[in-house]
Scaffold this active site. Structure first.
Site, PDB file in Angstrom:
ATOM      1  N   ASP A 122      44.132  51.205  34.470  1.00  0.00           N
ATOM      2  CA  ASP A 122      44.495  52.528  35.292  1.00  0.00           C
ATOM      3  C   ASP A 122      43.320  53.589  34.927  1.00  0.00           C
ATOM      4  OD1 ASP A 122      46.641  55.004  33.620  1.00  0.00           O
ATOM      5  OD2 ASP A 122      45.751  54.907  35.552  1.00  0.00           O
TER       6      ASP A 122
ATOM      7  N   ASN B 265      43.452  56.746  36.264  1.00  0.00           N
ATOM      8  CA  ASN B 265      43.393  58.307  36.682  1.00  0.00           C
ATOM      9  C   ASN B 265      44.742  58.721  35.419  1.00  0.00           C
ATOM     10  OD1 ASN B 265      45.827  56.964  37.597  1.00  0.00           O
ATOM     11  ND2 ASN B 265      46.093  58.389  39.325  1.00  0.00           N
TER      12      ASN B 265
ATOM     13  N   ASP C 127      47.898  57.800  34.678  1.00  0.00           N
ATOM     14  CA  ASP C 127      49.092  57.843  34.804  1.00  0.00           C
ATOM     15  C   ASP C 127      50.031  56.781  34.274  1.00  0.00           C
ATOM     16  OD1 ASP C 127      49.320  56.881  38.539  1.00  0.00           O
ATOM     17  OD2 ASP C 127      48.477  55.972  36.445  1.00  0.00           O
TER      18      ASP C 127
ATOM     19  N   ASP D 186      45.531  50.919  38.977  1.00  0.00           N
ATOM     20  CA  ASP D 186      45.031  51.683  40.469  1.00  0.00           C
ATOM     21  C   ASP D 186      43.802  50.841  40.780  1.00  0.00           C
ATOM     22  OD1 ASP D 186      44.723  54.516  38.453  1.00  0.00           O
ATOM     23  OD2 ASP D 186      42.992  52.914  38.780  1.00  0.00           O
TER      24      ASP D 186
ATOM     25  N   ASP E 106      47.531  40.495  49.832  1.00  0.00           N
ATOM     26  CA  ASP E 106      48.976  39.889  49.767  1.00  0.00           C
ATOM     27  C   ASP E 106      49.561  40.131  50.937  1.00  0.00           C
ATOM     28  OD1 ASP E 106      50.413  38.919  46.757  1.00  0.00           O
ATOM     29  OD2 ASP E 106      51.009  38.543  48.814  1.00  0.00           O
TER      30      ASP E 106
ATOM     31  N   ASP F 143      52.748  35.312  51.405  1.00  0.00           N
ATOM     32  CA  ASP F 143      53.983  35.387  50.264  1.00  0.00           C
ATOM     33  C   ASP F 143      55.134  34.685  51.070  1.00  0.00           C
ATOM     34  OD1 ASP F 143      55.282  36.815  48.029  1.00  0.00           O
ATOM     35  OD2 ASP F 143      56.558  37.542  49.652  1.00  0.00           O
TER      36      ASP F 143
ATOM     37  N   GLU G 297      51.947  30.754  49.983  1.00  0.00           N
ATOM     38  CA  GLU G 297      52.719  30.493  48.963  1.00  0.00           C
ATOM     39  C   GLU G 297      54.114  29.863  49.498  1.00  0.00           C
ATOM     40  OE1 GLU G 297      55.611  33.328  47.621  1.00  0.00           O
ATOM     41  OE2 GLU G 297      55.408  32.873  45.441  1.00  0.00           O
TER      42      GLU G 297
ATOM     43  N   HIS H 115      51.688  36.310  38.864  1.00  0.00           N
ATOM     44  CA  HIS H 115      52.675  37.491  38.356  1.00  0.00           C
ATOM     45  C   HIS H 115      54.051  37.175  38.336  1.00  0.00           C
ATOM     46  CE1 HIS H 115      52.755  36.918  42.966  1.00  0.00           C
ATOM     47  NE2 HIS H 115      53.782  37.936  42.756  1.00  0.00           N
ATOM     48  N   ASP H 116      54.520  35.952  38.929  1.00  0.00           N
ATOM     49  CA  ASP H 116      55.879  35.435  38.594  1.00  0.00           C
ATOM     50  C   ASP H 116      56.063  34.349  37.395  1.00  0.00           C
ATOM     51  OD1 ASP H 116      55.919  35.187  42.145  1.00  0.00           O
ATOM     52  OD2 ASP H 116      56.428  36.622  41.035  1.00  0.00           O
TER      53      ASP H 116
HETATM   54  O1  TEU Z   1      57.528  34.725  45.162  1.00  0.00           O
HETATM   55  C1  TEU Z   1      58.405  33.960  45.696  1.00  0.00           C
HETATM   56  C2  TEU Z   1      59.313  33.134  44.807  1.00  0.00           C
HETATM   57  O2  TEU Z   1      59.736  31.993  45.250  1.00  0.00           O
HETATM   58  C3  TEU Z   1      59.548  33.846  43.634  1.00  0.00           C
HETATM   59  O3  TEU Z   1      60.431  34.823  43.631  1.00  0.00           O
HETATM   60  C4  TEU Z   1      59.711  32.758  42.581  1.00  0.00           C
HETATM   61  O4  TEU Z   1      60.683  32.009  43.334  1.00  0.00           O
HETATM   62  C5  TEU Z   1      60.458  33.405  41.613  1.00  0.00           C
HETATM   63  O5  TEU Z   1      59.634  34.445  41.265  1.00  0.00           O
HETATM   64  C6  TEU Z   1      60.546  32.594  40.426  1.00  0.00           C
HETATM   65  O6  TEU Z   1      61.377  33.005  39.490  1.00  0.00           O
HETATM   66  C7  TEU Z   1      57.057  35.595  45.928  1.00  0.00           C
HETATM   67  C8  TEU Z   1      56.250  36.794  45.201  1.00  0.00           C
HETATM   68  O7  TEU Z   1      55.198  36.259  44.482  1.00  0.00           O
HETATM   69  C9  TEU Z   1      57.306  37.488  44.243  1.00  0.00           C
HETATM   70  O8  TEU Z   1      56.635  38.338  43.370  1.00  0.00           O
HETATM   71  C10 TEU Z   1      58.328  38.305  45.119  1.00  0.00           C
HETATM   72  O9  TEU Z   1      59.395  38.629  44.202  1.00  0.00           O
HETATM   73  C11 TEU Z   1      58.829  37.302  46.232  1.00  0.00           C
HETATM   74  O10 TEU Z   1      57.771  36.418  46.941  1.00  0.00           O
HETATM   75  C12 TEU Z   1      59.496  38.228  47.385  1.00  0.00           C
HETATM   76  O11 TEU Z   1      58.454  38.741  48.012  1.00  0.00           O
HETATM   77 CA    CA Z   2      46.860  55.036  37.610  1.00  0.00          CA
END
Ligand code: TEU
Ligand code: CA
Length: 584
Positions: A24, A26, A28, A32, A101, A209, A267, A339-340
């Site tokens: 970050d 700035n 907040d 970013d 993405d 995605d 994905e 991130h998932d």
């Molecule tokens: O994720 C697709 C997806 O299948 C995930 O939701 C995964 O199944 C789940 O998180 C497992 O617990 C993509 C993106 O990476 C995710 O961040 C989004 O929430 C989702 O698509 C909808 O865009």
């Molecule tokens: Ca920021």
């Protein structure tokens, strides 16, 4: 495949940045683009070739930016288009590419396309989304009148009733993420036009995605009802009837004829090896590689929030199948984290003080030495662990918050006991990957000068980039060595893969071979010392040790191979006579 025929991304390493939690600038409390810009030298020093930005587009942030309301701008919370242009130029100047993405299975319900589509039943863009009346002539809005019984990935029905028009719209994810109707050629043309706009701006490709969900079975049949009480619609939208047609059309309309070195990774939840071979066959011009989900679901029970114990045998069987399945045609992506997913050192390793570094470096080594393109998720190179979440108020992710509400709604009267649900969210929730990047031991881990949008992990005091950057024994330095190996030795990208000891419950062992060279990769998936029962152990024990995660040389008995707690090793030798590399 000879080196000359190799594609550039076969020897590349991709680094995923989750902008909201990276840096970050700035003050907040939210990451970013200028914050990312300030860390490009750190990433260049790590050695990664490509940066993948999770969405930074305008969004109501219902699903942390995966609900996009404008595909050709930057959300002010992250900065401006000029910030992105500068980031792109500065990444290129350092020899790194940048991919965005692409979230085009759905838009935000605040996207102008949907606002117009929702306007009336005869709106020009009505057919840009999936609108249907109630089923079986039931009363519109009545319970059970949804057009199909499908579950949304974020709890509840996959259909949202729209009072104004008396119809429902499909949303496989949140109700603020209406699915685009890819059957409509106008939708496809608009998506391709947007993609070309970004490539013309200098972007180097896309992570796509849930791209294997864009083709639905137009009959929209019901699914088998599961524990949630809703139906599993996935057989009717995972790799649907026109998916290959759409991806080949996308290639022709967007990528064909461009001389830039671009990257596309799809994905694909639920994709099989057989399907992935079709998607990644270079002669079919669909995508370069896919993110498959088998290995990140091997600890799922009836669903991800009812996890079961991790078993190395399951992991080896899955990875072995994917390595063999794409050995001749197609290409693997290789990832532990994104991130998932919960952080791999907490999930498949041991995040205790005693074994965190060892297990994180072992996991990184085993993954990066497979045949495929590795993806490093921000903080993975530091050995960052799952977060600390005390109550539901500490969670931010819609998937977890909706699951918690649905689980407790069914708990009946009285003060609900959320102990088990919170335990599942702590172990498997997506917020584990979304705690702020740990840059220093200082306030807010050096991520921000303000209170971050989500709590910093208190262990940033010992786990942070500043402490690891120059430490040769750190996870960061080990990841640098792994990335350097891939850049220096073609065998890592192009060598054939042979799984060894498939039935051993603690040792992960495989060889790579290219031309006259053979490497042995070993990983101990446990804290107990373990013997490695290879028939040619004596020969390997005498071979060159290229890399290990212990500072001291092995203390094995003569002519034997044994691994210490969470130890990994890479040996190199001349390929034995008569053993040809299947690929290479
Ligand atoms: O994720 C697709 C997806 O299948 C995930 O939701 C995964 O199944 C789940 O998180 C497992 O617990 C993509 C993106 O990476 C995710 O961040 C989004 O929430 C989702 O698509 C909808 O865009
Ligand atoms: Ca920021």
């Amino acid at each position: 495949m000879s080196s000359s025929q190799a594609s550039w991304w076969q020897s590349a390493v991709v680094y995923q940045i989750y902008p909201r939690s990276f840096c970050d600038a700035n003050g907040d409390g939210i990451g970013d683009l200028p914050g990312i810009l300030s860390r490009l030298d750190y990433l260049a020093h790590l050695g990664v070739d490509v940066l993948w930005l999770s969405p930074m587009f305008p969004s109501p942030q219902d699903d942390a930016g995966y609900d996009i309301s404008d595909y050709t701008d930057v959300d002010p919370v992250f900065g401006t288009l000029a910030d992105l242009d500068l980031l792109l130029a500065e990444a290129h100047r350092r020899g790194m590419k940048l991919v965005l993405d692409l979230v085009v299975n759905h838009t935000s319900d605040e996207h102008p396309w949907f606002l117009e589509s929702r306007g009336s039943r005869d709106a020009e863009k009505r057919d840009w989304y999936w609108w249907r009346g109630p089923r079986d002539s039931m009363a519109a809005g009545a319970p059970g009148a949804e057009p199909t019984n499908w579950a949304s990935a974020f709890s509840g029905s996959a259909w949202q009733f729209d009072e104004a028009s008396g119809e429902y719209y499909l949303h496989l994810f949140s109700r603020k993420q209406p699915d685009l109707n890819w059957e409509n050629p106008q939708v496809r043309a608009a998506v391709y036009r947007m993609m070309r706009w970004w490539l013309d701006r200098g972007v180097d490709g896309f992570r796509m995605d849930v791209i294997n969900m864009i083709s639905k079975d137009p009959r929209l049949p019901d699914g088998v009802v599961g524990s949630s009480g809703f139906g599993d619609g996935s057989p009717f939208y995972i790799c649907g009837p026109r998916i290959h047609e759409f991806l080949q059309e996308m290639y022709a309309q967007v990528f064909a004829g461009r001389d830039a070195q671009l990257l596309t990774v799809g994905e694909m939840p639920g994709v099989t090896v057989e399907q992935a071979r079709l998607f990644t066959d270079p002669d079919r011009h669909e995508v370069d590689m896919v993110f498959q989900f088998e290995h990140v679901q091997i600890d799922h029970g009836v669903d991800k929030f009812h996890p079961r114990p991790f078993r190395l045998l399951d992991l080896k069987a899955s990875f072995g199948r994917w390595q063999a399945g794409l050995a001749e045609i197609g290409w693997n992506s290789l990832y532990w984290n994104n991130h998932d997913q919960p952080r791999v050192v907490s999930r498949f390793g041991d995040d205790s003080d005693r074994y965190r570094v060892r297990s994180a470096t072992m996991l990184g080594t085993v993954l990066h030495l497979h045949r495929g393109t590795p993806y490093v998720y921000q903080g993975e190179e530091l050995g960052m662990t799952n977060g600390v979440f005390c109550t539901i108020a500490d969670f931010r992710d819609i998937e977890s918050l909706n699951y918690y509400a649905a689980a407790l709604a069914g708990a009946g009267s009285g003060a609900p006991d959320d102990t088990a649900v919170l335990a599942a969210l702590r172990r498997m929730g997506r917020d584990n990957a979304r705690t702020p990047m740990q840059w220093t031991a200082g306030p807010h881990a050096g991520f921000s000068s303000a209170e971050p949008w989500i709590a910093v992990n208190p262990n940033h005091r010992t786990i942070n980039a500043e402490a690891e950057y120059a430490d040769p024994a750190s996870v960061y330095s080990h990841y640098r060595r792994l990335i350097a190996l891939r850049h220096e030795h073609p065998i890592v990208a192009l060598g054939s893969f042979t799984m060894l000891l498939p039935h051993h419950e603690q040792v992960y062992a495989f060889t790579r071979q290219l031309d006259g060279e053979q490497w042995l990769v070993l990983g101990n998936f446990g804290a107990a010392d373990v013997a490695v029962p290879l028939p040619d152990a004596a020969d390997w024990a005498a071979a060159e040790l290229l890399l290990s995660n212990y500072p001291t040389a092995p203390q094995d008995a003569p002519a034997e191979l044994g691994l210490r707690a969470w130890e990994c090793r890479i040996y190199r030798r001349a390929a034995p006579a008569g053993v040809s590399s299947a690929t290479g």
